[in-house]
Motif scaffolding. Structure first.
Motif, mmCIF file in Angstrom:
data_model
loop_
_atom_site.group_PDB
_atom_site.id
_atom_site.type_symbol
_atom_site.label_atom_id
_atom_site.label_comp_id
_atom_site.label_asym_id
_atom_site.label_seq_id
_atom_site.Cartn_x
_atom_site.Cartn_y
_atom_site.Cartn_z
ATOM 1 N N ASP A 157 1.024 -0.481 0.282
ATOM 2 C CA ASP A 157 -0.294 -0.024 0.419
ATOM 3 C C ASP A 157 1.234 1.434 0.351
ATOM 4 O OD1 ASP A 157 -1.972 -1.520 0.241
ATOM 5 O OD2 ASP A 157 -2.529 -1.298 2.077
ATOM 6 N N TYR A 158 2.059 1.361 0.692
ATOM 7 C CA TYR A 158 2.567 2.325 1.079
ATOM 8 C C TYR A 158 3.609 2.441 -0.252
ATOM 9 C CZ TYR A 158 6.868 5.405 2.423
ATOM 10 O OH TYR A 158 7.564 6.010 2.092
ATOM 11 N N HIS A 159 4.269 1.547 -1.317
ATOM 12 C CA HIS A 159 4.237 1.762 -2.171
ATOM 13 C C HIS A 159 3.937 2.184 -3.351
ATOM 14 C CE1 HIS A 159 8.831 0.685 -0.675
ATOM 15 N NE2 HIS A 159 8.097 -0.309 -0.184
ATOM 16 N N LYS A 160 2.203 1.692 -3.373
ATOM 17 C CA LYS A 160 1.848 2.191 -4.567
ATOM 18 C C LYS A 160 1.423 3.307 -4.344
ATOM 19 C CE LYS A 160 -1.768 1.571 -7.634
ATOM 20 N NZ LYS A 160 -1.135 2.806 -8.844
ATOM 21 N N ALA A 161 1.066 4.287 -2.957
ATOM 22 C CA ALA A 161 0.478 5.165 -2.912
ATOM 23 C C ALA A 161 1.894 6.228 -2.920
ATOM 24 C CB ALA A 161 0.080 5.245 -1.709
ATOM 25 N N LYS A 162 3.161 5.921 -2.708
ATOM 26 C CA LYS A 162 4.381 7.049 -3.021
ATOM 27 C C LYS A 162 4.131 6.894 -4.550
ATOM 28 C CE LYS A 162 7.682 8.522 -1.072
ATOM 29 N NZ LYS A 162 7.679 9.247 -0.403
ATOM 30 N N GLU A 163 4.249 5.758 -5.036
ATOM 31 C CA GLU A 163 3.789 5.412 -6.793
ATOM 32 C C GLU A 163 3.042 6.958 -7.770
ATOM 33 O OE1 GLU A 163 2.501 2.664 -10.539
ATOM 34 O OE2 GLU A 163 3.915 1.652 -9.060
ATOM 35 N N ASP A 164 1.635 6.435 -6.957
ATOM 36 C CA ASP A 164 0.715 7.362 -7.094
ATOM 37 C C ASP A 164 1.143 8.670 -6.600
ATOM 38 O OD1 ASP A 164 -0.459 5.280 -7.881
ATOM 39 O OD2 ASP A 164 -2.228 5.254 -6.388
ATOM 40 N N GLN A 165 1.765 9.108 -5.766
ATOM 41 C CA GLN A 165 2.141 10.415 -5.511
ATOM 42 C C GLN A 165 3.315 10.970 -6.923
ATOM 43 O OE1 GLN A 165 4.803 10.837 -1.881
ATOM 44 N NE2 GLN A 165 4.600 12.628 -1.653
ATOM 45 N N GLY A 166 4.380 10.498 -7.035
ATOM 46 C CA GLY A 166 5.046 10.783 -8.068
ATOM 47 C C GLY A 166 4.440 11.349 -9.199
ATOM 48 N N PHE A 167 2.920 10.521 -9.722
ATOM 49 C CA PHE A 167 2.537 10.949 -10.882
ATOM 50 C C PHE A 167 1.751 12.032 -11.178
ATOM 51 C CE2 PHE A 167 2.860 5.793 -11.713
ATOM 52 C CZ PHE A 167 3.538 5.900 -13.762
ATOM 53 N N LEU A 168 0.847 11.946 -9.665
ATOM 54 C CA LEU A 168 0.365 13.304 -9.254
ATOM 55 C C LEU A 168 1.329 14.766 -9.349
ATOM 56 C CD1 LEU A 168 -2.787 14.171 -7.831
ATOM 57 C CD2 LEU A 168 -1.815 14.442 -5.779
ATOM 58 N N GLU A 169 2.457 14.664 -8.411
ATOM 59 C CA GLU A 169 3.364 15.988 -8.383
ATOM 60 C C GLU A 169 3.683 16.128 -10.171
ATOM 61 O OE1 GLU A 169 2.708 17.899 -6.168
ATOM 62 O OE2 GLU A 169 1.757 16.424 -4.499
ATOM 63 N N GLY A 170 3.964 15.052 -10.626
ATOM 64 C CA GLY A 170 4.599 14.819 -12.060
ATOM 65 C C GLY A 170 3.289 15.983 -13.099
ATOM 66 N N ARG A 171 2.097 15.795 -12.498
ATOM 67 C CA ARG A 171 0.608 16.460 -13.702
ATOM 68 C C ARG A 171 1.081 17.763 -13.098
ATOM 69 N NH1 ARG A 171 -1.289 16.651 -18.153
ATOM 70 N NH2 ARG A 171 -3.330 17.210 -17.756
ATOM 71 N N ILE A 172 1.117 18.017 -11.871
ATOM 72 C CA ILE A 172 0.344 18.955 -11.298
ATOM 73 C C ILE A 172 2.382 20.327 -11.996
ATOM 74 C CG2 ILE A 172 0.999 20.609 -9.227
ATOM 75 C CD1 ILE A 172 -0.297 18.336 -7.656
ATOM 76 N N GLN A 173 3.101 19.830 -11.240
ATOM 77 C CA GLN A 173 4.259 20.397 -12.625
ATOM 78 C C GLN A 173 3.637 20.421 -14.670
ATOM 79 O OE1 GLN A 173 7.789 18.464 -11.371
ATOM 80 N NE2 GLN A 173 7.554 19.130 -9.188
ATOM 81 N N GLU A 174 4.043 19.440 -14.249
ATOM 82 C CA GLU A 174 3.322 19.720 -15.944
ATOM 83 C C GLU A 174 1.829 20.742 -16.321
ATOM 84 O OE1 GLU A 174 1.960 16.454 -19.548
ATOM 85 O OE2 GLU A 174 1.572 15.524 -17.571
ATOM 86 N N ILE A 175 1.263 20.272 -15.790
ATOM 87 C CA ILE A 175 -0.127 21.841 -16.075
ATOM 88 C C ILE A 175 1.221 22.293 -15.847
ATOM 89 C CG2 ILE A 175 -1.763 22.601 -14.832
ATOM 90 C CD1 ILE A 175 -2.616 19.678 -14.831
ATOM 91 N N GLU A 176 1.093 23.372 -14.807
ATOM 92 C CA GLU A 176 1.871 24.491 -13.590
ATOM 93 C C GLU A 176 2.810 25.472 -15.263
ATOM 94 O OE1 GLU A 176 1.789 24.151 -9.170
ATOM 95 O OE2 GLU A 176 3.890 23.609 -10.333
ATOM 96 N N ALA A 177 3.237 24.201 -15.718
ATOM 97 C CA ALA A 177 4.112 24.690 -17.593
ATOM 98 C C ALA A 177 3.445 25.632 -18.418
ATOM 99 C CB ALA A 177 5.667 23.515 -17.258
ATOM 100 N N ILE A 178 2.434 24.498 -18.815
ATOM 101 C CA ILE A 178 1.719 24.584 -19.375
ATOM 102 C C ILE A 178 1.083 25.817 -19.112
ATOM 103 C CG2 ILE A 178 -0.610 23.558 -20.447
ATOM 104 C CD1 ILE A 178 0.568 20.725 -20.332
ATOM 105 N N LEU A 179 0.230 25.903 -18.149
ATOM 106 C CA LEU A 179 -0.301 27.150 -17.616
ATOM 107 C C LEU A 179 0.839 28.656 -17.902
ATOM 108 C CD1 LEU A 179 -2.551 26.254 -15.501
ATOM 109 C CD2 LEU A 179 -3.446 26.903 -17.682
ATOM 110 N N ARG A 180 2.028 28.389 -17.564
ATOM 111 C CA ARG A 180 2.872 29.022 -17.288
ATOM 112 C C ARG A 180 3.182 29.785 -18.224
ATOM 113 N NH1 ARG A 180 5.654 27.385 -13.535
ATOM 114 N NH2 ARG A 180 6.467 25.645 -14.732
ATOM 115 N N ASN A 181 3.083 28.880 -19.536
ATOM 116 C CA ASN A 181 3.983 29.368 -20.911
ATOM 117 C C ASN A 181 2.500 29.023 -22.343
ATOM 118 O OD1 ASN A 181 6.720 29.520 -20.409
ATOM 119 N ND2 ASN A 181 6.518 27.308 -20.225
#
Length: 86
Positions: A48-72
């Motif tokens: 459960d912990y490893h899956k949650a950490k993996e999901d966290q990585g995807f979530l934070e990556g998507r947040i960064q991606e959207i922020e970069a798109i909106l910034r530019n």
């Protein structure tokens, strides 16, 4: 080096809604999952912990991606809403 991303006003609005969802409820849900998994004990064998950490990585990556798109973002007119006259 940043590059421009062309969006319609509607596309930009949809990305902002997704970003708000990811940074709010989705991030909070994931935080709860991590806390719960950590409380179970041994993290080395805690799926459960490893899956949650993996999901966290995807979530934070998507947040960064959207922020970069909106910034530019460069907002373009939606051609379907324009009227053309000869």
């Amino acid at each position: 080096m940043s590059h421009q991303t062309y969006l319609t006003a509607e596309g930009k609005a949809k990305l902002k809604i997704e970003l708000d969802e990811l940074k709010g409820p989705r991030r909070e849900d994931l935080s709860q999952r991590l806390r719960s998994a950590i409380q179970m004990g041994d993290l080395s064998e805690n799926a459960d912990y490893h899956k949650a950490k993996e999901d966290q990585g995807f979530l934070e990556g998507r947040i960064q991606e959207i922020e970069a798109i909106l910034r530019n973002a460069v907002i373009i007119e939606n051609p379907r809403t324009q009227m053309w006259f000869p």
